[in-house]
Design an enzyme around this catalytic site. Structure first.
Site, PDB file in Angstrom:
ATOM      1  N   PHE A   1       0.851  -1.195   0.000  1.00  0.00           N
ATOM      2  CA  PHE A   1       0.000   0.000   0.000  1.00  0.00           C
ATOM      3  C   PHE A   1       0.883   1.239   0.000  1.00  0.00           C
ATOM      4  O   PHE A   1       1.637   1.457   0.952  1.00  0.00           O
ATOM      5  CB  PHE A   1      -0.881  -0.062   1.255  1.00  0.00           C
TER       6      PHE A   1
ATOM      7  N   LEU B   1       0.992   4.988   0.243  1.00  0.00           N
ATOM      8  CA  LEU B   1       0.422   6.312   0.516  1.00  0.00           C
ATOM      9  C   LEU B   1       1.542   7.286   0.912  1.00  0.00           C
ATOM     10  O   LEU B   1       1.715   8.342   0.303  1.00  0.00           O
ATOM     11  CB  LEU B   1      -0.616   6.201   1.652  1.00  0.00           C
TER      12      LEU B   1
ATOM     13  N   TRP C   1       8.810   4.505   2.940  1.00  0.00           N
ATOM     14  CA  TRP C   1       8.331   3.740   4.111  1.00  0.00           C
ATOM     15  C   TRP C   1       7.203   2.785   3.773  1.00  0.00           C
ATOM     16  O   TRP C   1       6.297   2.579   4.569  1.00  0.00           O
ATOM     17  CB  TRP C   1       7.890   4.700   5.246  1.00  0.00           C
TER      18      TRP C   1
ATOM     19  N   ARG D   1      14.688 -17.760  37.593  1.00  0.00           N
ATOM     20  CA  ARG D   1      15.737 -16.946  38.211  1.00  0.00           C
ATOM     21  C   ARG D   1      15.454 -16.751  39.702  1.00  0.00           C
ATOM     22  O   ARG D   1      14.345 -16.333  40.068  1.00  0.00           O
ATOM     23  CB  ARG D   1      15.771 -15.577  37.506  1.00  0.00           C
TER      24      ARG D   1
ATOM     25  N   GLN E   1      13.226  -5.225  31.806  1.00  0.00           N
ATOM     26  CA  GLN E   1      13.543  -4.937  33.217  1.00  0.00           C
ATOM     27  C   GLN E   1      13.486  -6.212  34.060  1.00  0.00           C
ATOM     28  O   GLN E   1      14.337  -6.427  34.917  1.00  0.00           O
ATOM     29  CB  GLN E   1      12.545  -3.880  33.740  1.00  0.00           C
TER      30      GLN E   1
ATOM     31  N   GLY F   1      16.554  -8.070  33.507  1.00  0.00           N
ATOM     32  CA  GLY F   1      17.769  -7.356  33.901  1.00  0.00           C
ATOM     33  C   GLY F   1      18.784  -7.334  32.766  1.00  0.00           C
ATOM     34  O   GLY F   1      18.429  -7.115  31.609  1.00  0.00           O
TER      35      GLY F   1
ATOM     36  N   GLU G   1       1.060   3.304  10.179  1.00  0.00           N
ATOM     37  CA  GLU G   1      -0.405   3.230  10.006  1.00  0.00           C
ATOM     38  C   GLU G   1      -1.141   4.217  10.919  1.00  0.00           C
ATOM     39  O   GLU G   1      -2.236   3.940  11.415  1.00  0.00           O
ATOM     40  CB  GLU G   1      -0.880   1.782  10.163  1.00  0.00           C
TER      41      GLU G   1
ATOM     42  N   SER H   1       0.793   7.821  17.060  1.00  0.00           N
ATOM     43  CA  SER H   1      -0.028   8.040  18.270  1.00  0.00           C
ATOM     44  C   SER H   1      -0.588   9.464  18.279  1.00  0.00           C
ATOM     45  O   SER H   1      -1.721   9.694  18.711  1.00  0.00           O
ATOM     46  CB  SER H   1       0.821   7.818  19.527  1.00  0.00           C
ATOM     47  N   GLU H   2       0.213  10.405  17.791  1.00  0.00           N
ATOM     48  CA  GLU H   2      -0.232  11.809  17.819  1.00  0.00           C
ATOM     49  C   GLU H   2      -1.437  12.009  16.892  1.00  0.00           C
ATOM     50  O   GLU H   2      -2.422  12.667  17.253  1.00  0.00           O
ATOM     51  CB  GLU H   2       0.927  12.734  17.399  1.00  0.00           C
TER      52      GLU H   2
HETATM   53  N1  CAA Z   1     -13.507   6.662   6.633  1.00  0.00           N
HETATM   54  C1  CAA Z   1     -14.273   7.340   5.722  1.00  0.00           C
HETATM   55  N2  CAA Z   1     -14.067   8.640   5.404  1.00  0.00           N
HETATM   56  C2  CAA Z   1     -13.066   9.281   6.030  1.00  0.00           C
HETATM   57  C3  CAA Z   1     -12.224   8.649   6.977  1.00  0.00           C
HETATM   58  C4  CAA Z   1     -12.489   7.285   7.266  1.00  0.00           C
HETATM   59  N3  CAA Z   1     -11.756   6.625   8.154  1.00  0.00           N
HETATM   60  N4  CAA Z   1     -11.319   9.520   7.413  1.00  0.00           N
HETATM   61  C5  CAA Z   1     -11.547  10.683   6.790  1.00  0.00           C
HETATM   62  N5  CAA Z   1     -12.617  10.529   5.954  1.00  0.00           N
HETATM   63  C6  CAA Z   1     -13.220  11.553   5.106  1.00  0.00           C
HETATM   64  C7  CAA Z   1     -13.755  12.691   5.962  1.00  0.00           C
HETATM   65  O1  CAA Z   1     -15.072  12.409   6.408  1.00  0.00           O
HETATM   66  C8  CAA Z   1     -13.720  13.842   5.002  1.00  0.00           C
HETATM   67  O2  CAA Z   1     -14.812  13.736   4.117  1.00  0.00           O
HETATM   68  P1  CAA Z   1     -15.728  15.029   3.739  1.00  0.00           P
HETATM   69  O3  CAA Z   1     -14.755  16.086   3.288  1.00  0.00           O
HETATM   70  O4  CAA Z   1     -16.626  14.523   2.690  1.00  0.00           O
HETATM   71  O5  CAA Z   1     -16.409  15.423   5.005  1.00  0.00           O
HETATM   72  C9  CAA Z   1     -12.453  13.554   4.166  1.00  0.00           C
HETATM   73  O6  CAA Z   1     -12.225  12.142   4.301  1.00  0.00           O
HETATM   74  C10 CAA Z   1     -11.257  14.308   4.655  1.00  0.00           C
HETATM   75  O7  CAA Z   1     -11.041  13.989   6.015  1.00  0.00           O
HETATM   76  P2  CAA Z   1     -10.250  14.965   6.972  1.00  0.00           P
HETATM   77  O8  CAA Z   1     -10.838  16.355   6.840  1.00  0.00           O
HETATM   78  O9  CAA Z   1     -10.233  14.377   8.325  1.00  0.00           O
HETATM   79  O10 CAA Z   1      -8.790  14.980   6.268  1.00  0.00           O
HETATM   80  P3  CAA Z   1      -7.396  15.616   6.700  1.00  0.00           P
HETATM   81  O11 CAA Z   1      -6.642  15.971   5.471  1.00  0.00           O
HETATM   82  O12 CAA Z   1      -7.625  16.658   7.731  1.00  0.00           O
HETATM   83  O13 CAA Z   1      -6.598  14.351   7.325  1.00  0.00           O
HETATM   84  C11 CAA Z   1      -5.876  12.844   9.044  1.00  0.00           C
HETATM   85  C12 CAA Z   1      -6.884  13.889   8.515  1.00  0.00           C
HETATM   86  C13 CAA Z   1      -6.750  12.010   9.994  1.00  0.00           C
HETATM   87  C14 CAA Z   1      -4.756  13.485   9.832  1.00  0.00           C
HETATM   88  C15 CAA Z   1      -5.282  11.954   7.918  1.00  0.00           C
HETATM   89  O14 CAA Z   1      -4.409  12.704   7.113  1.00  0.00           O
HETATM   90  C16 CAA Z   1      -4.551  10.745   8.467  1.00  0.00           C
HETATM   91  O15 CAA Z   1      -5.175   9.751   8.859  1.00  0.00           O
HETATM   92  N6  CAA Z   1      -3.209  10.793   8.510  1.00  0.00           N
HETATM   93  C17 CAA Z   1      -2.424   9.619   8.898  1.00  0.00           C
HETATM   94  C18 CAA Z   1      -2.126   8.796   7.689  1.00  0.00           C
HETATM   95  C19 CAA Z   1      -1.559   7.455   8.040  1.00  0.00           C
HETATM   96  O16 CAA Z   1      -2.067   6.764   8.913  1.00  0.00           O
HETATM   97  N7  CAA Z   1      -0.498   7.081   7.327  1.00  0.00           N
HETATM   98  C20 CAA Z   1       0.136   5.809   7.481  1.00  0.00           C
HETATM   99  C21 CAA Z   1       0.103   5.070   6.181  1.00  0.00           C
HETATM  100  S1  CAA Z   1       0.707   3.447   6.428  1.00  0.00           S
HETATM  101  C22 CAA Z   1       2.000   3.345   5.337  1.00  0.00           C
HETATM  102  O17 CAA Z   1       2.097   4.057   4.403  1.00  0.00           O
HETATM  103  C23 CAA Z   1       3.001   2.318   5.659  1.00  0.00           C
HETATM  104  C24 CAA Z   1       2.661   1.001   5.150  1.00  0.00           C
HETATM  105  O18 CAA Z   1       3.380   0.427   4.389  1.00  0.00           O
HETATM  106  C25 CAA Z   1       1.486   0.267   5.659  1.00  0.00           C
END
Ligand code: CAA
Length: 377
Positions: free
Chosen positions: A120, A122, A153, A265, A333, A336, A360, A363-364
């Protein structure tokens, strides 16, 4: 643990538990030292675990979200890397399952079930938490899309056969201008870049990817044009359940090692397990593992019932990942000096655990999501 699994789920749990003990756990240290294990991948395919939740018509075993969580949970009791590998594979394949056309499902899901590896894509080097800030772009040129940019990543990159790549198709629309594309390994213009030398989860392969004028047919787009952001967020809701399951399994793995040690131990004339200071650590660890396990299966049930589970998946991932790091540190811990040595394995598990607080959804980001959702109610 109080949770009602069906007879079939119990059978799968026992099968994966046995498989993990015999085939997975003994290879985890090797993977930490040597990287992705192609032999283990073949064994996962032969055991039918790569597509256990995919519909039978596409070669899967028709399991539901609870079955998926069981598989990931049991694998993580022997190797967090192996569980993460399968999680990342499903994260990508499920985008086709839930949003693909019948043609895409018929072509790609049997490949995923048979064990072709999916990834995936992103995150980018300059856009991780701010997922809508990605810069990869696909531009329409007649009947095709021309993809440029890159990713960073990406779990399973470098060993994957099929990538789901998120790219801007209408940049001026922000998160509403992103689409998802299927890009097969070997496509002209797809380059596998530098392999990351990671702190933990070293049994998974993570590389950079770059896209140099990749030409994709219109049929490579998954879901509607510009719907990629929501597709990715929904996929992450599912993957965060898997992270909860990895956290529960990995923490249990560490606690099992610490438990054996604590019973063997002796200090001051008795096993350290009989000292209250150590006993209390186990009480807290066991209670927190149980809580993570219940949260994880609860949200898996919500998913299986078709309910929206964004909030609960974020909570399970946040609580589970932080619990897992803390549990691994407590286990060090208990052991040890031996805990600090590679010989006793817990240090490896602690390194693996830390990734769960980052990948994915950090935490923040999860605290932002949970806080905003709760306060808006
Ligand atoms: N399900 C359905 N719709 C969703 C949703 C969800 N879980 N989350 C958001 N949406 C929708 C919202 O409802 C909104 O829709 P409308 O505009 O129609 O109301 C739209 O999507 C935009 O949502 P936000 O306004 O919340 O979007 P944002 O740009 O402010 O982003 C965020 C919010 C939560 C911070 C998001 O950017 C996010 O989750 N960031 C973290 C990304 C992440 O987890 N990355 C890790 C990827 S893993 C990877 O890449 C490694 C790998 O190999 C696995």
């Amino acid at each position: 643990m109080l949770f009602d699994f069906t007879q079939e789920q119990l059978m799968i749990r026992d099968m994966v538990r046995d498989f993990t003990a015999k085939e997975v756990e003994p290879r985890d240290k090797w993977m930490d030292e040597n990287g992705f294990d192609h032999e283990l991948h073949k064994k996962l395919c032969n055991a039918g675990l790569m597509g256990v939740h995919l519909p039978e018509q596409y070669g899967g075993a028709d399991g539901d979200a609870i079955t998926s969580a069981i598989v990931i949970h049991e694998l993580a009791k022997g190797s967090a890397s192996t569980a993460l590998f399968v999680d990342a594979h499903w994260l990508a394949a499920d985008i086709i399952l839930y949003h693909g056309t019948e043609e895409q499902k018929s072509k790609y899901l049997p490949m995923a079930a048979a064990g072709k590896i999916f990834a995936f894509g992103l995150t980018e080097s300059s856009a991780g938490s701010d997922a809508a800030g990605i810069k990869s772009q696909a531009v329409k040129d007649g009947d095709t899309w021309v993809l440029n940019g890159g990713k960073a990543w990406i779990t399973n990159s470098g060993v994957a056969d099929v990538y789901i790549i998120l790219a801007k198709t209408q940049p001026e629309l922000g998160n509403k201008g992103i689409s998802a594309f299927i890009v097969e390994e070997g496509t002209e213009g797809l380059k596998i870049g530098k392999k990351e030398d990671k702190m933990g989860m070293r049994g998974t392969c993570t590389t950079e990817l770059s896209f140099d004028n990749i030409r994709l047919p219109a049929s490579a787009m998954v879901g509607a044009e510009n719907s990629g952001f929501k597709i990715a967020m929904m996929a992450l809701d599912g993957a965060r359940i898997s992270v909860g399951a990895i956290a529960a399994g990995l923490a249990e793995h560490a606690m099992t090692i610490a438990k054996h040690y604590a019973n063997e131990r002796t200090t001051f004339g008795k096993p350290i397990a009989k000292h209250q200071g150590i006993m209390f650590k186990f009480a807290d660890m066991a209670a927190h593992i149980e809580a993570t396990t219940l949260m994880t299966y609860n949200v898996a049930r919500m998913k299986a019932e078709g309910k929206r589970h964004t909030l609960e998946a974020a909570m399970a991932k946040l609580f589970g990942s932080e619990m897992c790091t803390k549990t691994c540190m407590e286990c060090i811990q208990v052991l040890g000096g031996y805990g600090y040595s590679k010989e006793y394995h817990v240090e490896r598990l602690a390194r693996d655990a830390k990734l769960l607080e980052i990948g994915e959804g950090t935490s923040e980001i999860l605290r932002m999501l949970i806080g905003a959702t709760i306060l808006a109610k």
